[in-house]
Write an enzyme that holds these catalytic residues in place. Structure first.
Site, PDB file in Angstrom:
ATOM      1  N   ASP A 125       0.832  -1.138  -0.112  1.00  0.00           N
ATOM      2  CA  ASP A 125       0.039   0.034  -0.043  1.00  0.00           C
ATOM      3  C   ASP A 125       0.987   1.406   0.091  1.00  0.00           C
ATOM      4  OD1 ASP A 125      -2.036   1.705   0.083  1.00  0.00           O
ATOM      5  OD2 ASP A 125      -3.056   0.770   1.755  1.00  0.00           O
ATOM      6  N   TRP A 126       0.337   2.346  -0.361  1.00  0.00           N
ATOM      7  CA  TRP A 126       1.196   3.507  -0.709  1.00  0.00           C
ATOM      8  C   TRP A 126       1.881   4.101   0.638  1.00  0.00           C
ATOM      9  CZ3 TRP A 126       0.268   1.290  -4.880  1.00  0.00           C
ATOM     10  CH2 TRP A 126       0.527   1.616  -5.969  1.00  0.00           C
TER      11      TRP A 126
END
Ligand code: BGC
Length: 762
Positions: free
Chosen positions: A235-236
């Site tokens: 995930d970012w």
């Protein structure tokens, strides 16, 4: 448009330098991977997702937030899931694939299939259900659809990311059974059935270990057990220790950070703390994804905006759940008939809330509002906003708007109130504090329904809300967040152009305090204990025999359906084939979703009273009947056995219930299911009860007990009448029984017994 996807050969990374391989495993920018030009490995784009394409225009801000290209905003997962319509969901997936392909996006970041553990989770609008079968089946359909266009899906957020509060640090502390049976089950199904090109690891820790650094999760379970063949992307901003993440099986760190962490990877390879073979494998996966995308034929633009809007409208109408529709003066209030004057009340009719905030926010190609659509259908309709969406509404203004709404409602034959959650009350990034509609809206609903008995409430909300007015209004339409065509789709349902068929994929409780995670949400000091265990959603309310406002699986139609008695057979492969004939007993065509639940009374392990195991929909003309077949996979009957640390089907008489909701069960059949073989070795820790149940040791011990009649007689004086010695001593470890048997049982005898019991069977 191309439907057949052909892949070119994947570039080989073996000739690359360590620096080049490390560079492949982190992003070039917010949305792009790095390429290695000399090796023919291109840079590709991954972008949000999930219910539409959020692709930033070239030259947009560096945080990847603003100015995205217009795209179709399909109904977010909360709505789409309520359709329970596998074929439709797959078509929506294909449309997402088309839009991504036209925009040269290799991977769209979705679907999100986390379980709705608590209605408070701010991001529940992005998730499908409180149930793993619904999430898994529909998640797989989305992935199949997206990937049918050659675009990769990104199954997220893996795993146990069920809240927004402290999501980047908090540890989800989950016991093995709920982890496997509830939180991982949907991911497993999507991976095994649809092989998403990528899986996105979540931000949080799981039992103390970051998902991004969790080798058990990313490698042992995902790859080795489930056979995942794609790439794991973070995930970012989810990576805290890049080298540890690579070691665990995280292939691609996003977004790019100017190569800062690539240097750490190179250093770890050269000092021997990271096995270069692991880097090779991850770099290869990134290279394969990129070269395959380069070789994938694109869908040619421009986008058929109109066709996708029409699909968004069809999907939205299918997603609407008719919660209640009682007769007024002998006639059901819905569908609305033309010729009756209508007062439309509530700001959401004019300014629809059709999606949630955060990374999934789409810049829609257009937006339909319900007021315009109702006026188009009815010829005319009065309108009063009823309330403001201000955080702290001015009391005088609130009273004025309410009075105006009451006046409009009194002057009309029917009042349709559009109530819902203001955008600020739910979003990615934070959770809700309560599950109630704002007080001023509740007051308007009460005042309007007191003034006009023909009041319909239409709700717009991403997370579940309580409906305390449910006994005071004859009709309630749960419209969730319906995407850009939600306004026209709502009018389609209100006027009966579409007969509603959506069903709840999550329970609507009476109050927040009743919900399963109430005492364990959102946790404290960096830990959230999943104390409700297996009892998530309806499993909880059923086990505790609690009243709910509307149960899981509930949803009405403008027609009615009759079910005959279900029949169940076991196939050669051990699946259950459940057959039931459904008849449309009303006077208009409609669709019903047949649900199959199972339970195993007397199970050796804890189980919910019923668990959804399959569903199918059926569309019927008035008076028509059709046999519906629902296949329950044997695999879905498995529970996670803690002793053997593996999935296991327990043998026994399973109760199969078939119905139109989890609390509208129409028939029940018992079917014998053969269990999986499991022979656990007996040890000195094994209890007398376990030993007695053992096929070899049991009879030997029975015989020995019979020979100890003297001791047993003595003991009987302290036992309740009618209770056997075996029962009272059932939990006594066999290794310690000698102590209680007055020297009659020696350690050698115990060893002999264990050796006989554990000897390989002939
Ligand atoms: C979200 C992801 C999203 C990513 C990229 C993260 O904050 O959790 O769902 O795909 O950002 O926008």
């Amino acid at each position: 448009m191309t439907d057949t996807i052909t892949h070119g050969p994947a570039a080989d990374v073996t000739g690359l330098t360590t620096e080049e391989k490390a560079s492949l495993t982190s992003g070039a920018s917010f949305w792009r991977t790095k390429g290695v030009e000399r090796a023919g490995i291109p840079s590709v784009m991954l972008t949000d997702g999930p219910h539409g394409l959020r692709k930033q225009r070239e030259g947009g801000d560096h945080l990847g937030i603003g100015d995205s290209v217009p795209a179709t905003c399909f109904p977010p997962a909360v709505a789409l899931g309520s359709s329970w319509d596998v074929e439709l969901v797959e078509r929506v997936g294909a449309a997402l694939g088309v839009e991504s392909s036209i925009e040269d996006v290799a991977v769209i970041l979705g679907p999100g299939i986390n379980i709705k553990r608590s209605p408070l989770c701010g991001r529940n609008f992005e998730y499908l259900s409180e149930d793993p079968i619904v999430s898994g089946v529909l998640g797989a359909a989305l992935v199949r659809g997206i990937q049918s266009k050659g675009v990769g899906a990104s199954l997220k957020h893996f795993a146990a990311n069920n809240q927004e509060d402290d999501r980047m640090r908090s540890s989800s502390d989950v016991d093995p059974r709920p982890l496997r049976e509830i939180y991982l089950r949907a991911f497993q199904r999507v991976v095994e059935d649809a092989q998403p090109h990528t899986v996105m690891c979540s931000y949080n820790r799981i039992n103390g270990v970051f998902a991004s650094e969790n080798r058990w999760l990313l490698t042992d379970v995902l790859r080795d057990e489930w056979g995942f063949e794609g790439l794991v992307v973070s995930d970012w901003g989810a990576v805290s220790d890049r080298v540890a993440a690579l070691r665990a099986g995280l292939d691609l760190e996003m977004p790019g950070n100017g190569g800062q962490t690539d240097a750490k990877v190179v250093a770890a390879v050269s000092d021997g703390s990271l096995d270069e073979a692991l880097l090779d494998a991850s770099a290869q996966r990134v290279a394969s994804l990129a070269t395959r995308w380069a070789a994938t034929p694109r869908v040619e633009g421009p986008l058929d905006v109109e066709a996708h809007h029409t699909l968004a409208r069809e999907a939205a109408a299918r997603s609407i759940v008719l919660l209640k529709n009682e007769p007024v003066d002998g006639e059901p209030l819905l569908p609305l008939t033309t010729g009756r004057s209508i007062a439309v009340i509530g700001a959401f009719a004019e300014k629809p809330r059709y999606q949630g905030a955060g990374s999934s926010m789409i810049n829609p190609t257009r937006v339909d509002d319900a007021l315009t659509a109702i006026r188009a259908a009815a010829g005319e309709a009065a309108y009063a906003p009823g309330f403001t969406l201000a955080a702290e509404p001015d009391p005088a203004e609130t009273a004025r708007l309410r009075d105006e709404a009451v006046a409009a409602a009194s002057a009309a034959d029917v009042a349709v109130v559009f109530a819902g959650l203001p955008a600020r009350l739910e979003s990615e990034g934070y959770d809700r504090d309560d599950i109630d509609l704002p007080a001023d809206q509740l007051a308007v609903i009460d005042a309007v329904s007191a003034a006009n008995p023909r009041t319909v409430v239409v709700l717009s909300n991403g997370g579940v809300v309580t409906v305390p007015f449910t006994r005071r209004v004859p009709a309630i339409v749960e419209g969730w967040l319906l995407g850009q065509a939600g306004g026209s789709a709502t009018a389609d349902v209100l006027f009966g152009v579409v007969n509603p068929s959506g069903k709840l994929t999550e329970t609507i409780p009476l109050r927040l305090e009743d919900t399963p995670a109430f005492l364990n949400f959102p946790g404290e000091e960096g830990h959230v204990r999943y104390g409700e265990g297996l009892f998530v959603g309806y499993r909880w309310y059923d086990a505790r025999r609690m009243e709910v406002e509307y149960p899981f699986g509930h949803g009405l139609s403008y027609t009615t359906f009759g079910y005959d008695a279900a029949r169940v057979s076991v196939t050669d492969g051990g699946d259950l084939e459940v057959r039931v004939t459904v008849t449309n007993t009303g006077d208009r065509a409609g669709r019903d979703v047949v649900q199959v639940y199972t339970s195993l009374p007397g199970s050796r392990v804890q189980r919910a009273p019923r668990e959804l195991k399959g569903f199918a929909s059926v569309e019927l003309e008035p008076g028509a009947s059709r046999e519906v077949v629902v296949v329950v996979r044997r695999k879905d009957l498995q529970y996670w056995d803690l002793r053997a640390e593996r999935w296991l089907v327990e043998g026994g008489d399973y109760v199969v219930e078939v119905g139109a909701s989890s609390r509208d069960l129409r028939s029940s059949v018992t079917v014998a299911v053969e269990g999986d073989a499991l022979r656990l070795p007996l040890t000195r820790e094994s209890s007398l009860g376990e030993v007695l149940a053992h096929p070899v040791a049991g009879p030997l011990v029975q015989g020995a007990l019979a020979g100890m009649s003297q001791m047993l007689e003595g003991a009987s004086s302290i036992m309740p009448e009618g209770v056997s010695m075996e029962r009272m001593m059932a939990s006594f470890p066999i290794g310690r029984i000698g102590m209680m048997a007055g020297g009659q049982v020696t350690p050698e005898m115990i060893d002999g017994l264990l050796a006989a019991a554990n000897a390989p069977q002939q």
